[in-house]
Design a protein around this motif. Structure first.
Motif: not given
Length: 639
Positions: A25-37, A42-56
């Motif tokens: 789940v973490w890999l798909v969510w983060q990976g798709l966002h990395w590919l998209r942004f 000037n991509p937005p910051p995409m930290p490995w861990w965040s409150t958003e990732v924990l909610l996902v």
């Protein structure tokens, strides 16, 4: 400690699967966002861990658990598991969108990622499962050639013991358990997973490539066994069962042996549980004599007496091979007991006198008789000689020798007899009543219905017909009979003898009669055949002397409960002793000159209720209407 270790051993792999899925789940969510942004200047910051990732992770993990994704096993992943994963991914997306909307109005969440997320996650979760199964299957094929894959129905103590036995044998591979207990779902027993419910056996057997089903439910009642056997039949696979404890203790099965499901396992009533304490109290240290000791009832009766305290057993049998087999089996199983054998006809006064002098018995069980209905219709002379005159010879000798108890083994066909067997057995009952001696000898009559798997019974006949490919011959689609097993019949005999009443007639409350047609259909299915395709049933019509239905008591025999809840006692109808003795003397004369017609008239006169099937009764008054009486603790029925 063992149970805790087994539970922990089953938890570790499941925890690893949960961590794997959350990592995906973490890999798909983060990976798709990395590919998209990542394509933006000037991509937005995409930290490995965040409150958003924990909610996902929390939302998706909760959906995985609720959907039941972790009840399945990677080892048996299949199309249904992929569908379950897709539902979990789709519902997880809904939960994620709801959680992020409430958290930050989905700020910086790409709509493209929302569309692609469930599809990519499904692939990332499903592919490892299918690859793992393919790897395990290929490994099994390489390392376990010839091993039979077994699916076990029942994850209790018997199932656990069965797994250990199968592993010791080496050429069997248990692939899983099926059990209806929800608390066991998803656990492992001896390292073997519990895969689902019994009713899912066909589907799970196909998914696990099982080649044999084993029913490990020795405590299941007849209704439960019929349901389980029906599910096994639906799978199309061969099946066996772990024997019941009582079968092992009685010597009918060996520990660890798998047996075929027998027709008695599917009978619609619970087996009778005897009061062994009263039986042992009565039988202990006694000398007993059994006639017909080589037959199915007689030999089992000898075993029961040996097992429950008899001091000496004397076997009387006219068939030399049956006598040799019965005595050899008893000496093998009970080497410390005293046995004696007498080869001869119990209708011969000299044989009877010799046997009584040799045995000095305190109880005599008279099991010797002719019992084949169609045959005896054309053999009246032998039926009277063996069933009536031999009984009179033995009973009189027992009374003169002051034997404590004489037990006559009779049949339900003696009630309103419609054939020669029933009439001669009813006459034997009347002879014992006429000889009753309140001071020295108790005369006890025990009636029961058909005995499963006894010599000449319908079950061995059906089994042989099925083996030959049919057809199975049933006399009439409506014909019914009462059934019991051989051990039950012998337990009834001993229980009745132990109760202690004089001149009593005992019978077992045998539940409802069984349609012979249904018995044949069940035996065909148990043999792995399909009715109508592999084996057919042919209706031949009632044979001479046969009735559609049997009854256990005559309308004039008032019966009551006994100390045993399943044994009923009837008060015998009065007989004129002088007339019975005179009839017996006349029958001896007719037997001596082989005068069959005279015997027929004498039997009809001595047993006035004897009405051969298809002929009117010989009594002048019309028969009274059936009387409705109540069995103790049962609903009312007609007799």
């Amino acid at each position: 400690m063992t149970a805790w270790r087994d539970r922990w051993a089953g938890t570790l792999p499941r925890l690893a699967v949960v961590l794997h899925d959350l990592a995906m789940v973490w890999l798909v969510w983060q990976g798709l966002h990395w590919l998209r942004f990542g394509v933006m200047e000037n991509p937005p910051p995409m930290p490995w861990w965040s409150t958003e990732v924990l909610l996902v992770l929390a939302a998706q993990g909760l959906v995985f658990w609720r959907v039941g994704l972790y009840r399945g096993l990677w080892r048996f992943a299949s199309v249904p598991d992929l569908w379950n994963i897709f539902k979990a991914c789709a519902l997880g997306l809904v939960a994620i969108v709801l959680a992020l909307f409430l958290y930050n109005r989905m700020d910086l969440v790409s709509r493209t990622v929302i569309v692609l997320y469930p599809l990519v996650l499904m692939g990332m979760l499903g592919a490892p499962r299918l690859l793992y199964r393919a790897w395990k299957d290929s490994g099994m094929e390489r390392g376990g050639e010839g091993a039979t894959r077994i699916l076990i129905l029942g994850a209790g103590h018997s199932g656990e013991a069965l797994v250990r036995d199968l592993r010791r044998l080496g050429h069997y591979h248990p692939v899983g358990f099926l059990d209806d207990a929800s608390r066991l779902r998803g656990t492992k027993v001896q390292g073997v997973p519990v895969l689902g419910k019994v009713e899912d056996v066909a589907e799970i057997a196909r998914e696990t490539a099982a080649r044999l089903l084993v029913i490990a439910m020795p405590g299941a009642d007849a209704a439960a066994m019929r349901r389980v056997v029906g599910a096994c039949e639906h799978s199309g696979l061969p099946f066996r069962m772990v024997p019941r404890l009582r079968d092992v203790l009685d010597g009918r099965s060996q520990p660890g042996e798998l047996k075929e499901v027998a027709i008695e396992d599917l009978l619609g009533r619970q087996p009778v549980l005897p009061d062994w304490k009263s039986i042992r109290s009565w039988l202990g240290a006694r000398s007993v004599l059994v006639t017909g000791a080589g037959g199915s009832i007689g030999s089992e009766l000898c075993r029961q007496c040996a097992r429950h305290g008899a001091r000496r057993i004397t076997l009387v049998e006219v068939n030399e091979l049956a006598l040799i087999r019965a005595e050899a089996a008893l000496r093998r199983d009970f080497p410390d007991l005293e046995f004696a054998s007498v080869l001869g006809d119990c209708g011969d006064p000299a044989v009877v006198a010799h046997a009584l002098a040799l045995a000095e018995p305190e109880a005599v069980f008279h099991a010797a008789a002719y019992k084949q209905v169609p045959l005896l219709e054309g053999q009246l002379r032998e039926a009277v000689r063996n069933n009536v005159l031999a009984t009179e010879t033995l009973a009189r000798a027992c009374r003169e020798a002051r034997v404590g108890t004489f037990v006559l083994i009779s049949t339900d066909k003696a009630v309103d007899p419609g054939n020669i067997l029933g009439a001669t057995k009813r006459m034997a009952e009347m002879v014992c009543q006429a000889l009753a001696d309140q001071r020295h000898t108790r005369f006890v009559t025990v009636r029961f219905g058909n005995v499963l798997d006894s010599a000449g019974s319908v079950v061995p006949l059906f089994r042989e017909q099925i083996r030959r490919g049919g057809p199975v011959t049933v006399t009439d689609p409506e014909v019914t009979r009462y059934f019991m097993t051989i051990p039950e019949a012998c337990q009834l005999i001993l229980q009745a003898a132990a109760i202690g009443s004089h001149e009593a007639i005992y019978t077992l409350d045998m539940g409802e009669p069984v349609p012979i047609r249904l018995l044949a259909e069940q035996m065909i299915r148990l043999a792995g055949k399909q009715l109508g395709r592999d084996v057919s049933i042919v209706y031949t019509g009632l044979r001479p002397g046969e009735k559609l239905h049997e009854t256990l008591f005559h309308a004039d025999e008032h019966y009551r409960a006994t100390s045993h809840p399943k044994i009923l006692q009837a008060e015998p109808r009065g007989v004129a002793s002088a007339e019975i003795h005179q009839a017996v003397a006349q029958m001896r004369e007719a037997v001596g000159c082989y005068d069959v017609e005279r015997l027929r008239l004498q039997l009809a006169g001595a047993v006035p209720e004897f009405a051969p099937v298809g002929q009117p009764a010989r009594t002048a008054p019309p028969a009274p209407p059936p009387t409705v009486v109540a069995f103790p603790s049962r609903t009312a029925r007609n007799v």
